[in-house]
Design a protein around this motif. Sequence first.
Motif, PDB file in Angstrom:
ATOM      1  N   GLY A 101      59.578  62.774  23.570  1.00 22.00           N
ATOM      2  CA  GLY A 101      59.705  62.905  25.013  1.00 22.00           C
ATOM      3  C   GLY A 101      60.211  64.246  25.497  1.00 22.00           C
ATOM      4  N   GLY A 102      60.590  65.151  24.583  1.00 15.77           N
ATOM      5  CA  GLY A 102      61.150  66.423  25.024  1.00 15.77           C
ATOM      6  C   GLY A 102      62.462  66.253  25.755  1.00 15.77           C
ATOM      7  N   VAL A 103      63.196  65.186  25.427  1.00 17.60           N
ATOM      8  CA  VAL A 103      64.468  64.896  26.097  1.00 17.60           C
ATOM      9  C   VAL A 103      65.520  65.914  25.668  1.00 17.60           C
ATOM     10  CG1 VAL A 103      66.308  63.194  26.371  1.00 17.60           C
ATOM     11  CG2 VAL A 103      63.925  62.448  26.236  1.00 17.60           C
ATOM     12  N   ILE A 104      66.191  66.524  26.649  1.00 18.81           N
ATOM     13  CA  ILE A 104      67.304  67.433  26.352  1.00 18.81           C
ATOM     14  C   ILE A 104      68.547  66.569  26.206  1.00 18.81           C
ATOM     15  CG2 ILE A 104      68.625  69.435  27.119  1.00 18.81           C
ATOM     16  CD1 ILE A 104      66.215  70.267  28.782  1.00 18.81           C
ATOM     17  N   SER A 105      68.985  66.381  24.968  1.00 18.77           N
ATOM     18  CA  SER A 105      70.036  65.404  24.664  1.00 18.77           C
ATOM     19  C   SER A 105      71.403  66.036  24.436  1.00 18.77           C
ATOM     20  CB  SER A 105      69.643  64.588  23.428  1.00 18.77           C
ATOM     21  OG  SER A 105      69.398  65.446  22.324  1.00 18.77           O
ATOM     22  N   PRO A 121      83.307  73.101  22.023  1.00 15.96           N
ATOM     23  CA  PRO A 121      82.714  73.431  23.321  1.00 15.96           C
ATOM     24  C   PRO A 121      82.569  72.183  24.191  1.00 15.96           C
ATOM     25  CG  PRO A 121      81.014  73.352  21.639  1.00 15.96           C
ATOM     26  CD  PRO A 121      82.326  73.197  20.913  1.00 15.96           C
ATOM     27  N   TYR A 122      82.561  72.395  25.490  1.00 20.04           N
ATOM     28  CA  TYR A 122      82.379  71.277  26.409  1.00 20.04           C
ATOM     29  C   TYR A 122      80.911  70.871  26.427  1.00 20.04           C
ATOM     30  CZ  TYR A 122      82.532  68.346  30.539  1.00 20.04           C
ATOM     31  OH  TYR A 122      82.427  67.282  31.396  1.00 20.04           O
ATOM     32  N   ARG A 123      80.649  69.588  26.275  1.00 22.30           N
ATOM     33  CA  ARG A 123      79.282  69.077  26.256  1.00 22.30           C
ATOM     34  C   ARG A 123      78.951  68.481  27.624  1.00 22.30           C
ATOM     35  NH1 ARG A 123      79.758  65.142  21.227  1.00 22.30           N
ATOM     36  NH2 ARG A 123      81.690  64.726  22.364  1.00 22.30           N
ATOM     37  N   VAL A 124      78.117  69.164  28.377  1.00 21.38           N
ATOM     38  CA  VAL A 124      77.699  68.634  29.673  1.00 21.38           C
ATOM     39  C   VAL A 124      76.730  67.481  29.445  1.00 21.38           C
ATOM     40  CG1 VAL A 124      76.700  69.180  31.922  1.00 21.38           C
ATOM     41  CG2 VAL A 124      77.966  70.933  30.678  1.00 21.38           C
ATOM     42  N   LEU A 125      75.670  67.734  28.663  1.00 24.85           N
ATOM     43  CA  LEU A 125      74.738  66.682  28.268  1.00 24.85           C
ATOM     44  C   LEU A 125      75.056  66.258  26.839  1.00 24.85           C
ATOM     45  CD1 LEU A 125      71.307  67.995  29.641  1.00 24.85           C
ATOM     46  CD2 LEU A 125      73.038  66.624  30.807  1.00 24.85           C
ATOM     47  N   GLN A 126      74.980  64.978  26.590  1.00 21.22           N
ATOM     48  CA  GLN A 126      75.219  64.481  25.240  1.00 21.22           C
ATOM     49  C   GLN A 126      74.683  63.057  25.123  1.00 21.22           C
ATOM     50  OE1 GLN A 126      79.442  63.503  24.378  1.00 21.22           O
ATOM     51  NE2 GLN A 126      79.887  64.288  26.430  1.00 21.22           N
ATOM     52  N   ARG A 127      74.331  62.694  23.897  1.00 18.43           N
ATOM     53  CA  ARG A 127      73.879  61.329  23.632  1.00 18.43           C
ATOM     54  C   ARG A 127      74.455  60.911  22.288  1.00 18.43           C
ATOM     55  NH1 ARG A 127      67.570  60.221  23.761  1.00 18.43           N
ATOM     56  NH2 ARG A 127      67.637  61.618  21.955  1.00 18.43           N
ATOM     57  N   ASN A 128      75.404  59.984  22.339  1.00 19.78           N
ATOM     58  CA  ASN A 128      76.052  59.495  21.132  1.00 19.78           C
ATOM     59  C   ASN A 128      76.580  58.093  21.386  1.00 19.78           C
ATOM     60  OD1 ASN A 128      78.586  59.922  22.563  1.00 19.78           O
ATOM     61  ND2 ASN A 128      78.324  62.103  22.080  1.00 19.78           N
ATOM     62  N   ALA A 129      77.416  57.597  20.470  1.00 15.24           N
ATOM     63  CA  ALA A 129      77.920  56.232  20.595  1.00 15.24           C
ATOM     64  C   ALA A 129      78.845  56.056  21.795  1.00 15.24           C
ATOM     65  CB  ALA A 129      78.653  55.834  19.312  1.00 15.24           C
ATOM     66  N   ALA A 135      68.695  64.761  30.029  1.00 12.08           N
ATOM     67  CA  ALA A 135      67.674  65.183  30.989  1.00 12.08           C
ATOM     68  C   ALA A 135      66.310  64.811  30.437  1.00 12.08           C
ATOM     69  CB  ALA A 135      67.763  66.683  31.235  1.00 12.08           C
ATOM     70  N   GLN A 136      65.505  64.163  31.269  1.00 14.62           N
ATOM     71  CA  GLN A 136      64.188  63.695  30.857  1.00 14.62           C
ATOM     72  C   GLN A 136      63.119  64.194  31.819  1.00 14.62           C
ATOM     73  OE1 GLN A 136      65.115  59.518  31.200  1.00 14.62           O
ATOM     74  NE2 GLN A 136      65.632  59.316  29.030  1.00 14.62           N
ATOM     75  N   ALA A 137      61.902  64.325  31.304  1.00 13.54           N
ATOM     76  CA  ALA A 137      60.771  64.737  32.135  1.00 13.54           C
ATOM     77  C   ALA A 137      59.491  64.209  31.506  1.00 13.54           C
ATOM     78  CB  ALA A 137      60.712  66.259  32.267  1.00 13.54           C
ATOM     79  N   GLY A 138      58.479  64.044  32.328  1.00 13.59           N
ATOM     80  CA  GLY A 138      57.200  63.571  31.818  1.00 13.59           C
ATOM     81  C   GLY A 138      56.175  63.500  32.919  1.00 13.59           C
ATOM     82  N   LEU A 216      67.517  62.676  35.500  1.00 11.56           N
ATOM     83  CA  LEU A 216      68.740  62.695  34.707  1.00 11.56           C
ATOM     84  C   LEU A 216      69.167  61.255  34.482  1.00 11.56           C
ATOM     85  CD1 LEU A 216      70.394  65.532  36.753  1.00 11.56           C
ATOM     86  CD2 LEU A 216      69.806  65.736  34.335  1.00 11.56           C
ATOM     87  N   LEU A 217      69.537  60.941  33.259  1.00 16.07           N
ATOM     88  CA  LEU A 217      69.972  59.600  32.883  1.00 16.07           C
ATOM     89  C   LEU A 217      71.400  59.682  32.367  1.00 16.07           C
ATOM     90  CD1 LEU A 217      69.344  56.560  31.918  1.00 16.07           C
ATOM     91  CD2 LEU A 217      68.816  57.620  29.719  1.00 16.07           C
ATOM     92  N   ARG A 218      72.280  58.850  32.906  1.00  9.05           N
ATOM     93  CA  ARG A 218      73.658  58.889  32.438  1.00  9.05           C
ATOM     94  C   ARG A 218      74.370  57.557  32.656  1.00  9.05           C
ATOM     95  NH1 ARG A 218      78.007  62.502  34.540  1.00  9.05           N
ATOM     96  NH2 ARG A 218      79.236  60.886  33.501  1.00  9.05           N
TER      97      ARG A 218
END
Length: 572
Positions: A101-105, A121-129, A135-138, A216-218
């Motif tokens: 999906g080209g998701v910026i994770s 570093p500070y993580r603005v975008l992140q995907r973890n437990a 950020a998604q696009a399609g 944006l998904l959060r």
Amino acid sequence: MDIQRLILFVIFFSSAFFLWNAWQQEHAPPPPPVAQKPAAPAPATTPSKDVPAPQAVPAATPAPAPSAAVPGTVPATPAAAAGTPITIKTDLYTAEVDPVGGVISLVALNKHQDATDTTKPYRVLQRNAERTFVAQAGLIGADMPNHTTAYEVLPGPRELAPGQDRVELKLRKTMPNGIKVDEVLTFHRGSYVIDTAFDITNATPNPIKPEAYFQLLRDTKHAVVQSSMAPASYVGPVVHTEGKKFEKVDFGEIDKLAADPNRKSKYEKTADNGWVGMIEHYFVSAWIPPQDRPVQRTFYTNKLDGGLYTAGVRFSEGTIAPGATGELRASLYVGPQDQEVLGKIAKGLDLVVDYGIFTVLAVPLFILLKWLHGWIGNWGWSIVVMTIMIKLAFYPLNAAAARSMGKMKLIAPKMKALQEQYANDKQQLQVKMMEMYKTEKINPLGGCLPIVVQIPVFIALYWVLLSAVELRQAPWILWIKDLSAPDPFFVLPVIYAISAYLQVKLSPTPISDPVQARVMQIMPIAFSVLFIFFPSGLVLYWLVNNILQIAQQWHMNRMLEREAAAKEAKRR
């Protein structure tokens, strides 16, 4: 006029403001629970919980065209699993892009450290437990790739080389109907903007009119633990259009919209301008469609399962003829809320920095503070110098107030005599006191006016220190390593309490009731307890202001004593 009530109101005003904010935070409805996610990506055969099901993508409105190839909706198939991320490094951040999906994770900022662990570093975008913010696009349609589609990763550099201005990541997908789509992500030197483009080659015999979505998904979690005694910073979606300007669409509002589709939306859903984003304390992520020309776009927000929310925009630009190539693009900003930078990227993007109801005062205060920092190089000393400058600006007002309070001190023996004489007749005491004020040419409220004037400045500076990312983790001296955080050893609040006590001793009160007078004396000192929870930069401002006020009042008292002595000498 009830003098006692007015003076007490002035003293209680600041305390009430912050206690009200704390009460609102404590009694706010709890955020929806966030579902726990697996610590590692699921295998390719298992649907991923990190990527929402395709129904998160809004249905496209079919454009009038003679071809069935006009995009419809994303097919209702399970989301693909997360793949092995591609790491991109620039001078400002490290990003990770999922080939699915080209998701910026992930976007981890090099120049901003994590609040709890400054070695990271500070993580603005992140995907973890623990967290989900991506950020998604399609493209919309059964014959188009979306954020659940597995792309082919084309070869190319993955790190910004010396002397290189940009690095590109190209993902490719050829659909069964022959449509070829290249998703191109461009990362720039010295910029937090990531350009995202879909290059679409139409290999079908019919014209197509593709529509792209950028979202944006959060979850609803705050990236930083919020103090219960300080106003919580806003976390959630924002939409900006020329029609309704800057609108916050909090998660509770999205819940209401999901429960009642006929509910009137706070934001403008269709416009030929604007952008959509998600903000949190000090940082913003925003999808920005083309700004150089009007492009009709649709804004949307969605509530998903597992306590996740999306905010996005979709649009289309023209028809692509058979054999031709078209492009749909938008820019993604992921970085700090730097007002000067944001204002140049898109109209209204700098409004994500929220200074509250006193923005008209906060903006010039921040400009002045930033200008002083350019000369001094230290935000703490810049606050000290700015406080002195504000004090000088209010000098005539403060001088008049100091003179009034000084005269109050001189007539204190006469005031005490009146209180003893009319101890059982409060009404007559008030009359005699007003006569004395008139005879001595004293304004009993003169000492309150500077406080009333400085309350808006105090609150405006509070929001500057709370919202300006430039002061985040900015050190002053020795133990003060972060002016936006409370004093870790309570040194400044304690010194302020001492200064408040001295100020009370120098400034007599016209209140005759001993209980109320005692409250008047205790309140400024008790207020210092609240400063334990305030940003140390704000306490520094108020402490310096208090010290200057004490010095001015002491000087005025000495001057009035000399004047009184001179008058007494003439009478003799």
